[in-house]
Motif scaffolding. Structure first.
Motif, PDB file in Angstrom:
ATOM      1  N   GLY A  77       0.825  -1.196   0.000  1.00 20.72           N
ATOM      2  CA  GLY A  77       0.000   0.000   0.000  1.00 20.72           C
ATOM      3  C   GLY A  77       0.860   1.247   0.000  1.00 20.72           C
ATOM      4  N   LYS A  78       0.529   2.198   0.839  1.00 21.97           N
ATOM      5  CA  LYS A  78       1.247   3.479   0.880  1.00 21.97           C
ATOM      6  C   LYS A  78       2.538   3.420   1.692  1.00 21.97           C
ATOM      7  CE  LYS A  78      -2.881   6.129   0.041  1.00 21.97           C
ATOM      8  NZ  LYS A  78      -3.772   7.188   0.476  1.00 21.97           N
ATOM      9  N   LEU A  79       2.848   2.277   2.259  1.00 23.76           N
ATOM     10  CA  LEU A  79       4.078   2.170   3.044  1.00 23.76           C
ATOM     11  C   LEU A  79       5.310   2.443   2.192  1.00 23.76           C
ATOM     12  CD1 LEU A  79       3.324  -0.987   5.230  1.00 23.76           C
ATOM     13  CD2 LEU A  79       3.324   1.409   5.948  1.00 23.76           C
ATOM     14  N   HIS A  80       5.236   2.169   0.895  1.00 26.84           N
ATOM     15  CA  HIS A  80       6.403   2.388   0.034  1.00 26.84           C
ATOM     16  C   HIS A  80       6.744   3.871  -0.122  1.00 26.84           C
ATOM     17  CE1 HIS A  80       3.466   3.328  -3.092  1.00 26.84           C
ATOM     18  NE2 HIS A  80       4.458   3.877  -3.757  1.00 26.84           N
ATOM     19  N   LEU A  81       5.851   4.740   0.300  1.00 20.18           N
ATOM     20  CA  LEU A  81       6.095   6.180   0.188  1.00 20.18           C
ATOM     21  C   LEU A  81       6.934   6.732   1.349  1.00 20.18           C
ATOM     22  CD1 LEU A  81       2.515   7.193  -0.929  1.00 20.18           C
ATOM     23  CD2 LEU A  81       4.568   7.046  -2.364  1.00 20.18           C
ATOM     24  N   LEU A  82       7.255   5.884   2.309  1.00 20.32           N
ATOM     25  CA  LEU A  82       7.998   6.348   3.478  1.00 20.32           C
ATOM     26  C   LEU A  82       9.463   6.627   3.165  1.00 20.32           C
ATOM     27  CD1 LEU A  82       6.485   4.014   6.217  1.00 20.32           C
ATOM     28  CD2 LEU A  82       5.932   6.412   5.734  1.00 20.32           C
TER      29      LEU A  82
END
Length: 157
Positions: free
Chosen positions: A146-151
């Motif tokens: 999900g959006k974890l790769h944006l960290l």
């Protein structure tokens, strides 16, 4: 708190985090499955703009923004790409000249870097300009992130 109770609490917290990541990823998967039917030809973008400082990619048509998405960049995002392996994203006007349907990454769109100016600049510096620059999503099978790769910035550039 006893050791066994703490273990149960940790296990429950891990289960909740895993479920949250799964559902964030699930929403992303559902959107990607419906995307072709949602976007009619007259609504498709004619310009892709990446704002490296804001970490966003905006799709536009006729000067009107259609959608903006958060993105991750390479390891050294500031500045124009000047050589192979510098971890940078090219700056300037380029063309999406192909799509790699066999890519290990989601929607791998090839960017026309290097152009003549980029190649000449690299030649003068005695370095390879690099190439095979793609706009792409997560590695296939990793959408559960999900959006974890944006960290963090995780692409090669």
């Amino acid at each position: 708190m006893s050791l066994s109770v703490r273990n149960y609490v940790l296990a429950a917290a891990m289960l909740l985090l895993s479920a949250g990541a799964f559902f964030v990823g699930w929403d992303f998967l559902q959107l990607n499955r419906r995307l072709p039917e949602l976007v009619a030809a007259e609504e498709r973008a004619d310009l892709i703009t990446v704002d490296k400082s804001a970490r966003t990619l905006t799709l536009s048509r006729g000067g009107t923004a259609l959608a903006t998405y958060p993105v991750s960049l390479g390891s050294t995002p500031a500045g124009h790409k000047t050589r192979e392996g510098d971890g940078r994203t090219p700056q300037g006007r380029y063309v999406i000249d192909s799509k790699n349907g066999r890519s290990r990454f989601h929607l791998a769109l090839h960017v026309s870097y290097p152009n003549t100016e980029d190649s000449e600049s690299a030649r003068q510096q005695g370095v390879a300009p690099g190439g095979d620059i793609m706009i792409h999503g997560l590695r296939n099978g990793m959408s559960w992130l999900g959006k974890l790769h944006l960290l963090r910035d995780w692409t090669d550039g």
